[in-house]
Enzyme design. Structure first.
Site, PDB file in Angstrom:
ATOM      1  CG  HIS A  41      -2.005   1.005   1.185  1.00  0.00           C
ATOM      2  ND1 HIS A  41      -3.247   0.715   0.657  1.00  0.00           N
ATOM      3  CD2 HIS A  41      -2.069   2.297   1.564  1.00  0.00           C
ATOM      4  CE1 HIS A  41      -4.020   1.780   0.743  1.00  0.00           C
ATOM      5  NE2 HIS A  41      -3.321   2.764   1.284  1.00  0.00           N
ATOM      6  CG  ASP A  43      -2.325   6.340   0.454  1.00  0.00           C
ATOM      7  OD1 ASP A  43      -3.376   6.166  -0.179  1.00  0.00           O
ATOM      8  OD2 ASP A  43      -2.110   5.819   1.569  1.00  0.00           O
ATOM      9  CD  GLU A 152      -6.807   3.174   1.780  1.00  0.00           C
ATOM     10  OE1 GLU A 152      -6.471   2.883   2.946  1.00  0.00           O
ATOM     11  OE2 GLU A 152      -6.250   4.056   1.109  1.00  0.00           O
ATOM     12  CG  HIS A 179     -10.788   4.605   4.077  1.00  0.00           C
ATOM     13  ND1 HIS A 179     -10.777   5.844   4.689  1.00  0.00           N
ATOM     14  CD2 HIS A 179      -9.491   4.217   3.992  1.00  0.00           C
ATOM     15  CE1 HIS A 179      -9.513   6.190   4.955  1.00  0.00           C
ATOM     16  NE2 HIS A 179      -8.718   5.224   4.545  1.00  0.00           N
ATOM     17  CG  HIS A 220      -9.175   0.853   6.220  1.00  0.00           C
ATOM     18  ND1 HIS A 220      -9.114   1.908   7.110  1.00  0.00           N
ATOM     19  CD2 HIS A 220      -8.141   1.032   5.356  1.00  0.00           C
ATOM     20  CE1 HIS A 220      -8.102   2.695   6.796  1.00  0.00           C
ATOM     21  NE2 HIS A 220      -7.485   2.178   5.738  1.00  0.00           N
ATOM     22  CG  HIS A 241      -2.779  -0.365   4.579  1.00  0.00           C
ATOM     23  ND1 HIS A 241      -3.793  -0.829   3.793  1.00  0.00           N
ATOM     24  CD2 HIS A 241      -3.178   0.873   4.989  1.00  0.00           C
ATOM     25  CE1 HIS A 241      -4.766   0.072   3.738  1.00  0.00           C
ATOM     26  NE2 HIS A 241      -4.416   1.112   4.461  1.00  0.00           N
ATOM     27  CG  ASP A 349      -0.827   3.760   5.124  1.00  0.00           C
ATOM     28  OD1 ASP A 349      -1.248   4.135   4.016  1.00  0.00           O
ATOM     29  OD2 ASP A 349      -1.424   4.011   6.189  1.00  0.00           O
TER      30      ASP A 349
END
Length: 416
Positions: A41, A43, A152, A179, A220, A241, A349
């Site tokens: 993961h 971003d 995500e 999420h 999540h 993650h 992450d």
């Protein structure tokens, strides 16, 4: 004795001596050379939206640092640092806010897929888009960083299996079911329960993901949702993650009840580097600060300046404890001790948090983590499984499951 006999004697003596033991650093680097990190993961696409509005024609992803090392406010990731961190495969998150209305979330997700594809296309010497395990193997053989797309949050499909299928066709190869908040069909780990896990439609969604070959990501989601997803399909699941809740009690981490089911499912937990999820000290401090903020707000109604001043004083008296590489390794240890090394990966992450642990502030820190694991007795074979071997096995099994479902038609519901 002749020179030739002396040389022969020296050679025989050398063969009889035990080989010098590898240092932890040498073991780690040997593993990462053989099996570069497959990170679960990152971003960066969100950074491209937030920093540049997805306008990246003048953006140089080769090296994004202004100084020699990472400092707060700078991105965690670029090509040079991915190389230094021995990252060979990256799941890129095309996250959009869970607060968006579903039609807007769908559009914004499409825009994030678009900007990621443009970023990869603009760096063809170093990066390539991967849609299959075979694509990953080809990219690694060519020395390129393989990029895979992960969505995500289930809000990104607008409660539509048709949209899910189209996202798959665009290249998305995992979706996190929720999420930070619930969807209309699944409970999140960080929202009040509404459905006790998955609704019937949520079960159908999981089954359709498995049929397509899209990885079912349970980071999540609530524990009940995790359990329902495991019950819904024989395809392997992933946690892109997340860490171990028994070590750090954050709701986003995976409880032992779920971890114990992973061997039968043949799934994977990609251990996260986010400090608040791997350091119990940080988690407790964050909770205490939230309580102090609520107390100050109650005592100072209509006086936000007093609340802010009180929080500054509290922060000064309660510094944030460091999260360390050892903390992250403790989560890996726990999962290994509970279910074995075959179900562990890495899901940093980066660029979705303020900073990683001390010594792993950005994506260059993976060799330090693997050195710490080698120091704890992990073999090179173990490290190669954690770095990328386990994720490769899981993806291939998901692909094989989808192939076995080739004759099964798409699931049709009233909300397709």
């Amino acid at each position: 004795m002749s020179v030739s006999r002396l040389m022969l004697a020296a050679s025989l003596l050398a063969l009889s001596l035990p080989a010098a033991a590898q240092t932890p650093e040498e073991t780690a680097m040997a593993a990462l050379e053989e099996a570069p990190v497959w990170d679960g993961h990152n971003d960066v696409p969100g950074q491209l939206r937030g920093r540049f509005g997805n306008v990246i024609g003048d953006f140089d992803f080769t090296h994004t640092l202004e100084g020699e090392r990472w400092t707060p406010g700078e991105m965690h990731t670029d090509i040079a640092r991915l190389r230094e961190g021995k990252v060979g495969v990256q799941w890129w998150s095309v996250y959009v806010s869970a607060s968006l209305e579903e039609p807007v979330a769908v559009q914004t997700t499409l825009e994030q897929i678009d900007v990621l594809k443009r970023l990869i296309a603009e760096n063809p010497d170093d990066m390539t888009l991967a849609l299959t395990s075979g694509d990953v193997e080809k990219a690694l053989a060519e020395g390129k960083i393989a990029g895979m797309i992960g969505m995500e949050g289930g809000h990104s499909i607008g409660t539509s299996l048709a949209v899910l299928r189209q996202m798959y066709d665009l290249g998305a190869r995992y979706m996190t079911l929720t999420h930070s908040s619930n969807t209309s069909w699944a409970d999140s780990a960080t929202d009040d329960p509404e459905h006790d896990g998955l609704t019937d439609w949520g079960v159908q969604l999981v089954q359709e993901m498995a049929r397509l070959g899209m990885m079912i990501d349970l980071s999540h989601v609530s524990e009940a949702t995790m359990m329902d997803a495991l019950d819904a399909t024989d395809a392997p699941v992933m946690f892109s993650h997340s860490s171990a809740r028994a070590v750090t009690g954050h709701a986003r981490n995976v409880p032992d009840t779920v971890l114990r089911r992973l061997p039968e499912n043949d799934g994977i937990v990609m251990v996260v580097a986010l400090p608040g999820y791997i350091s119990e000290g940080q988690r407790q401090r964050n909770a205490n600060r939230a309580a102090e903020k609520a107390r100050l707000e109650s005592l100072n109604l209509g006086n936000p300046a007093a609340v802010e001043a009180g929080l500054v004083a509290w922060d000064d008296a309660n510094p944030v404890p460091d999260a360390t590489i050892a903390d992250m390794a403790d989560h890996i240890d726990h999962i290994r001790d509970l279910i074995g090394v075959d179900y562990i990966g890495i899901g940093g992450d980066y660029d979705g948090m303020f900073s990683g642990p001390v010594g792993m502030e950005d994506v260059t820190g993976y060799p330090a983590l693997f050195t710490e694991l080698a120091r704890r007795g992990y073999s090179q074979e173990d490290l190669e499984k954690i770095s990328s071997g386990n994720m490769m096995r899981v993806l291939k099994k998901a692909e094989a499951y989808a192939a076995s479902m080739a004759d099964v038609p798409p699931i049709e519901t009233a909300t397709n």
